[in-house]
Every structure is written in C-alpha cells, then in structure tokens.
Design a protein around this motif. Structure first.
Motif, PDB file in Angstrom:
ATOM      1  N   GLU A  79       0.857  -1.164   0.000  1.00  7.12           N
ATOM      2  CA  GLU A  79       0.000   0.000   0.000  1.00  7.12           C
ATOM      3  C   GLU A  79       0.906   1.232   0.000  1.00  7.12           C
ATOM      4  N   ALA A  80       0.845   2.012  -1.058  1.00  2.00           N
ATOM      5  CA  ALA A  80       1.746   3.173  -1.153  1.00  2.00           C
ATOM      6  C   ALA A  80       1.144   4.352  -0.420  1.00  2.00           C
ATOM      7  N   ASP A  81       0.843   4.185   0.879  1.00  2.00           N
ATOM      8  CA  ASP A  81       0.149   5.277   1.558  1.00  2.00           C
ATOM      9  C   ASP A  81       1.035   6.019   2.551  1.00  2.00           C
ATOM     10  N   ARG A  82       2.341   5.700   2.574  1.00  2.00           N
ATOM     11  CA  ARG A  82       3.219   6.506   3.416  1.00  2.00           C
ATOM     12  C   ARG A  82       3.857   7.585   2.552  1.00  2.00           C
ATOM     13  N   ILE A  83       4.237   8.675   3.193  1.00  2.00           N
ATOM     14  CA  ILE A  83       4.819   9.765   2.414  1.00  2.00           C
ATOM     15  C   ILE A  83       6.164   9.334   1.823  1.00  2.00           C
ATOM     16  N   GLU A  84       6.893   8.469   2.578  1.00  2.00           N
ATOM     17  CA  GLU A  84       8.200   8.017   2.065  1.00  2.00           C
ATOM     18  C   GLU A  84       8.071   7.218   0.774  1.00  2.00           C
ATOM     19  N   ASP A  85       6.896   6.596   0.585  1.00  2.00           N
ATOM     20  CA  ASP A  85       6.731   5.790  -0.622  1.00  2.00           C
ATOM     21  C   ASP A  85       6.791   6.633  -1.885  1.00  2.00           C
ATOM     22  N   LEU A  86       6.665   7.938  -1.723  1.00  2.00           N
ATOM     23  CA  LEU A  86       6.694   8.805  -2.897  1.00  2.00           C
ATOM     24  C   LEU A  86       8.102   9.265  -3.239  1.00  2.00           C
ATOM     25  N   LYS A  87       9.074   8.861  -2.419  1.00  2.00           N
ATOM     26  CA  LYS A  87      10.464   9.296  -2.633  1.00  2.00           C
ATOM     27  C   LYS A  87      10.930   8.941  -4.036  1.00  2.00           C
ATOM     28  N   GLY A  88      11.528   9.923  -4.699  1.00  2.00           N
ATOM     29  CA  GLY A  88      12.144   9.668  -5.997  1.00  2.00           C
ATOM     30  C   GLY A  88      11.193   9.188  -7.060  1.00  2.00           C
ATOM     31  N   LEU A  89       9.944   9.596  -6.972  1.00  2.00           N
ATOM     32  CA  LEU A  89       8.973   9.146  -7.966  1.00  2.00           C
ATOM     33  C   LEU A  89       9.372   9.629  -9.355  1.00  2.00           C
ATOM     34  N   ASN A  90      10.048  10.776  -9.393  1.00  2.00           N
ATOM     35  CA  ASN A  90      10.464  11.327 -10.684  1.00  2.00           C
ATOM     36  C   ASN A  90      11.408  10.377 -11.416  1.00  2.00           C
ATOM     37  N   GLN A  91      12.290   9.704 -10.656  1.00  2.00           N
ATOM     38  CA  GLN A  91      13.215   8.776 -11.309  1.00  2.00           C
ATOM     39  C   GLN A  91      12.508   7.498 -11.732  1.00  2.00           C
ATOM     40  N   ARG A  92      11.491   7.126 -10.983  1.00  2.00           N
ATOM     41  CA  ARG A  92      10.786   5.890 -11.321  1.00  2.00           C
ATOM     42  C   ARG A  92       9.867   6.108 -12.508  1.00  2.00           C
ATOM     43  N   ASN A  93       9.142   7.228 -12.477  1.00  2.00           N
ATOM     44  CA  ASN A  93       8.250   7.526 -13.594  1.00  2.00           C
ATOM     45  C   ASN A  93       7.976   9.026 -13.642  1.00  2.00           C
ATOM     46  N   PRO A  94       8.644   9.752 -14.512  1.00  2.00           N
ATOM     47  CA  PRO A  94       8.536  11.221 -14.517  1.00  2.00           C
ATOM     48  C   PRO A  94       7.117  11.716 -14.777  1.00  2.00           C
TER      49      PRO A  94
END
Lengths: 205, 481
Positions: free
Chosen positions: B354-369
């Motif tokens: 479940e991607a519901d923690r704020i840390e789960d959003l870390k570096g989202l730009n590198q994963r999918n811009p």
C-alpha cells in the motif's frame, strides 16, 4: 386535575425514571429492561394522543423485536464494566459542565414562553370514529410516499450491508448438502466385499 | 388524491438508478468470480444511463415533484452530472486495487450505487425528510463500505468510529430540524423560507435549532471542531473507499448545506454566518497545522480535506450568489484534484503493498517522470498555486469573502494556505530531489493511465481557462436560488 392529566404525569414520571436508569444502571441487561419500560410508557403517552397505531407499533417493533434482539446480544457479549467506566471521573468536570449548560439552555428555550399553550394550542379533539391508522396510511402512501420508499431502500441497504459484513465462506468449513444426502445410493455407502470364509479349523495345530 | 405520471418525470434518474442497482444486485448472484467484470461494466453503464437521463431532462426550469419533496433545478442537474462523473472515475481507479485485495465483489459496486442514490436524493431534496433519508441512505452504505475489509483491524476501527459519530451527527441534525419545525410549522424548505421572510418571530427557538443543524452539518462535512473522525476514517478505510468518501460525498454534502442553510434558512443568515466563521477559521488552522506532522499520505490528505472544507465555508458564509457560485467552483475543483491525489495512491500500490506513506513517494520522478508530474500538478492545485485549478478556486472564494466585507477572514485564509503550502511542497521535494527506495515498476492498466493523465491535465487546463466552469456555476446558482 382531570383524570387524563393524572395519567399523563404518571406515565411521564415513569418514563423519565426509566430513561434515567438506562444510563445509570450498572448491569447492561437491566439497562435494556429499563429501556423496554421507557418504550412502554412512551407508547402509553402516544395512546393518550389518539395515536393508537404508533403506540402499538412502538410496542410491537421496539419492545417485541428490537429490544429482545438487543437483550440477546447483551447477554452473549462479555462486557467489561470497569473498562466501560474507565476515565469517567477524568471527563466528569468538563462533560458535566457542558451537559449542565445544555440542559439549562434547553430549559430556557423549550419552556412555556416559547412552547406554552398560548403559542402552541392543543389540537382540537377528533370526532368519533376517527381512525388514526387510516389517516396515517393515507398520508404515508400519498404525500409521504417518496420518503417512505426511500426508507424501504435504506432497509435494503441494511440487509445488503449486514450480509456482506457477516457472511464468510470459509474454505475448509464442513457443511452438509441435504439434496446430495437424499440422492445417495446404497452402493455408495456400503461396499460389498467378496472374500473367502476364514474358518479357524485349519489354523489350529 | 390524483396521481399523474408527469409527477415522476423529474425523478427519472433516481428511479432508473434504483432499478439498475436492484438488477445488478440480483444478476451478480449468478456470476462467478471470473465474470465479475460484468458487474463492473453494468455499474458504469448504470451511471452513464443516469447521466444521459439527467442531461436530456435538464430544462433549466425548476420543477417540483412528489408533493414538494423533490426539486429538479439546474443546480441539482449540474451537481448530479458531476457526481456520476466522479463515481465513475472512482470505480475505474479502484478496479485493480480492489481485484488485488479480494474486494472486487458485487457488494462493493451495489453499495457504491446505493450511496450514489442517497447523494442524488440529497442533492434534489426540498424537504427536511428527504434530506434526512438521502443522508442516511448515503451514510449507511458508506459505513458498510469502510468496514468491507473485515480482517483489517484498522478498517473495523474506522468503520466503528464513523458509524458512532455519524449516528450522533444524524441525531443532532434531526433535533435541530424538529426545532425549526416547531418554530415555522413546516418541513418544506421553500415554505420555511417564506415563513421566515414574513416574520422571523421566535428567533430563540430558531437559533437553538440552527446550532444543532450546523453542528450536524459540520460533522458530515468534516470541519473543525467536528473533524475527529476524518483522519481515522480516511486512513483506515480501503483506499478505494477513501477516494469515494473524499470526493463524491463532498459534492452531496455541499448540496446538503446549500439546501438547508441557503434555501431554507436564508433569512437568519447573520446567525449562521457567525457559526461558519468560527468553524472556517478553526478548520483551516487545524487542517493545515496538523497535516505538517503526518507521515501517512492518506492522513495528510485527510487533514488537507479539513482545511479545504474550511475554505469552502468561507465561500458559503459570504451569503450571496457570488459566494455560493465560488463555493461550488471550489468544491468541484477540490473533487477533481482529490480524485487525482487519492487515485495516485492506488496507482502506486500493488499486490500486498500500500503506497500510503509519504516516504513511498520518494524519488517518484526517477521511477516515472510522468506520474511525478501529474502528482505535482495535484499538489500545486491543493496548495493553491497557479496555474492550476486550485489557485483559481481559492482566488474566487477569497474575492467573494472580501466583497462580503470579511477582509480579515481572507487574510487568515491566505496565511493558513501559506502554512499548508509547506506540506504539499514537501511531497514535491520528496518526489524530485530524493532517491527512490522502492524500485518496483509502476504498471497501471491503460484505462487508468489515460484517465489519470486526463485528470491531471484537467487540473492544469481548467486552471488556465477557468471561465467556462465558473460561468456554469454562476449560471446554475442564478437559475436555482
């Protein structure tokens, strides 16, 4: 004081007493029974207002069905009273203050100055042969048919929700299928085994 | 008593939805789990059918039906169309999420449709009784939806809190309504308005009832100091349900407040304006300050909702057409942005995660811009930064408040928005300037990809060209109030 007034105060006093006991008694079963008493006396008050149908429905539905179910639930649950009362004294000063304020305000607003007989006159007496049930039915199925239907939908939602939340089909649960049981053939239950008779005569010596 | 079929015509969408829901409820019994997508498609088709019926019968003329219990005006048509749209998007976003968690069942769709029906009833209500019945229909379905994940302790806790506080709020609302009935001798909103216009009479009883009504409404809207349930419910409920509660119900709650306070009790607006001022300031303070401390993204968005509802109240308490239409614009902007933000949580979630923690959003730009950019748009819109729709919504509300003579409130609103911008921008920083810890590929289905992109671009596009939507809101308000 007319007889009706005496009866009213009699019922009202019991109603208040019962309602008070519902929230103060220690035993949940007693609380449920006091609630039954409160419903009964409320039904009595409604009867005095010529609302026979409502009065009888209150007794039938609430006392007969809802409260009995409630009693079942209360008896089946092991309610820990000490935990329920945890923190009662901590919250009492603030809660007591708010409750007192609210009660005083309600007393002022709902007093005879705003809702006295001169402002809200008593309804005129109904003629003989007046049927509260018929009036209610007439209103319910004409003017109030929309909310009435909506109430039916709310009940449907309650059924769907209750079944969704409680029905649980376990994978390894064992249950019987009577249809299959009835259709059983002898051959499926009894296995006939052909075997040579096993006489003890030849075994000795 | 005559019964005319024309009396049913304005109710056509409601009747259709109820029939369709019952049909889906029964049909679903005969489907195996592999065929469950039929229920899903039928649910979307039912919403589309409602949309068509509402759109084709929208005349712009206010029509009353069912002995004045039901009203069909341009406001209700607009809000209903937005509602169908929102529910349909919710369902598309939720499909994969539900499937992976074993909740892709007929009950989910049926309960969502029943809740939608309740919201439609609320939007079109013209009578205290119908308002209340619609509210209960919606709330009961929502309680069940929150508890749908039976094995999750946190979901059960959320459902219990929601249920108990919701029941309390309903009780308050009913008590307030009974007081208003006592003072005006009517339950029908236009008649109450007429009685009050002629003579306010006994204002003490009215204000006493009003306090209870406003408290009940505040519970349902989730504004401080009646906001305690919001973070727990948003956090505990399955994200698909959070998305539903966070978006669709807000449209209905807005209509609910508008019908009671504006259409029914406009004559005592000075009294409810004061109450709304207090609640608006408190909500903006609580929502924006408490959100800073959150580590859970859903909880953060919950506090963000509280602050946004406070902002919505600013528009309502301006108490003129300008204020109401800017409030309507605000709610639509919020719903559009909320759909994207909660939808993104589901898009980033996968089986067992479940991607519901704020840390789960870390570096989202590198994963999918692209998704990082879309979430950036949502965060900008929630924070109220140009050129997104959230900026224009805030601007319109603030203008209305200043015009109504509450300049200090506008200043307070801007200050709290500034505080709020901090935690939205923190998300942006995490996405763009941190390295990802989680390197799983993000693989949403094509329809979700397209819809999420459209959603993000709508947030941007309507921010650049807000006039048509604003004009629609103003027109709907002018024609209906």
């Amino acid at each position: 004081m007319s007889f009706a007034v005496v009866v009213f105060y009699f019922f009202a006093a019991i109603l208040l007493f019962a309602a008070f006991r519902v929230i103060t008694t220690r035993n949940p079963v007693h609380a449920a029974l006091y609630l039954v008493l409160a419903f009964f006396t409320a039904a009595g008050l409604w009867l005095m207002l010529d609302a026979e149908f409502l009065a009888i429905t209150l007794v039938l539905v609430y006392v007969g069905a809802v409260m009995v179910l409630f009693l079942f639930v209360v008896m089946m649950l092991d309610i820990n009273l000490d935990r329920l009362r945890d923190g009662f004294w901590d919250y009492l000063p603030l809660a007591g203050f708010v409750a007192t304020m609210l009660a005083v305000e309600m007393g002022i607003v709902l007093g005879s100055r705003n809702f006295g007989l001169s402002i809200v006159p008593a309804p005129s007496l109904h003629p003989a042969g007046y049927s509260n049930t018929k009036e209610l039915g007439g209103l319910l199925y004409t003017q109030y048919v929309y909310p009435f239907e909506l109430a039916a939908v709310v009940l449907l939602v309650a059924i769907v929700a209750a079944i969704t939340l409680t029905m649980r089909r376990r994978k390894n649960s064992k249950y019987q299928n009577p249809a299959e049981q009835v259709k059983i053939q002898r051959g499926e239950r009894v296995r006939m085994v052909e075997m040579a008779s096993d006489q003890p005569s030849s075994t000795k010596s | 008593m005559n019964f005319a079929l024309t009396d049913l015509m304005p109710l056509l969408p409601e009747v259709f939805l109820l029939a369709a829901t019952c049909f889906i409820l029964i049909l679903d019994l005969f489907l195996s789990q592999d065929q469950r997508y039929i229920t899903y498609i039928l649910t979307l088709a039912a919403l589309a059918g409602c949309g068509w019926l509402t759109f084709s019968t929208a005349t712009g003329i206010t029509a009353y039906a069912m002995h004045g219990m039901f009203v069909d005006d341009l406001l209700s048509d607009t809000l209903k169309l937005m509602l169908y749209f929102t529910v349909a998007i919710t369902l598309v976003y939720s499909r994969e999420y539900l499937r992976l968690r074993g909740m892709f069942q007929g009950e989910f769709f049926v309960l969502v449709l029943f809740a939608t029906l309740g919201m439609m009833v609320m939007i079109s209500a013209n009578h205290f009784l119908t308002l209340y019945m619609g509210l209960e229909l919606m709330s009961l379905s929502l309680y069940a939806l929150v508890a749908l994940q039976r094995d999750s302790a946190i979901a059960s806790e959320a459902a219990m809190k929601y249920f108990v506080l919701g029941a309390l709020a309903s009780g308050m609302l009913l008590y307030g309504m009974s007081m208003i009935y006592g003072a005006t001798d009517s339950l029908e909103l236009p008649r109450i308005a007429l009685v009050l216009q002629a003579d306010i009479g006994n204002s003490m009883v009215l204000v006493f009832g009003l306090v209870f009504i406003v408290a009940g409404l505040a519970f349902k809207l989730g504004v401080a100091p009646f906001h305690m349930w919001v973070p727990d419910v948003y956090h505990g409920a399955p994200t698909a349900v959070t998305l539903f509660i966070g978006t669709a119900t807000k449209i209905a709650a807005f209509a609910f407040v508008l019908r009671i306070l504006v259409q029914g009790l406009q004559s005592i607006s000075p009294d409810w304006q004061q109450m709304l001022v207090i609640m608006a300031v408190l909500s903006m303070a609580v929502g924006n300050i408490a959100a800073i401390a959150q580590t859970n993204f859903k909880r953060m968005l919950a506090y963000s909702t509280i602050s946004h509802m406070g902002f919505l109240l600013l528009g309502l308490l301006a108490a003129d057409i300008n204020g109401y239409s800017s409030a309507m614009f605000y709610i639509l902007a919020y719903v559009l942005t909320g759909l994207g933000a909660f939808g993104m949580i589901m898009l980033l979630s996968r089986q067992g995660f479940e991607a519901d923690r704020i840390e789960d959003l870390k570096g989202l730009n590198q994963r999918n811009p692209w998704y990082a950019f879309l979430l950036l748009l949502m965060m900008f819109s929630l924070a109220g930064l140009p050129p997104t729709i959230g900026f224009y919504a805030k601007l319109a509300v603030l203008q209305a408040v200043v015009q109504a003579g509450y300049t200090w409130l506008a200043v307070v609103g801007v200050l709290f928005s500034l505080i709020g911008a901090f935690y939205y921008l923190r998300i942006v920083r995490l996405m763009y300037f941190e390295n990802p810890e989680d390197t799983h590929a993000i693989t949403p289905t094509t329809d979700v990809q397209m819809l999420m992109s459209a959603n993000g671009l709508a947030v941007l596009g309507l921010g650049i060209l807000p006039q048509p939507l604003m004009a629609l809101c103003t027109y709907a308000m002018e024609r209906s109030l």
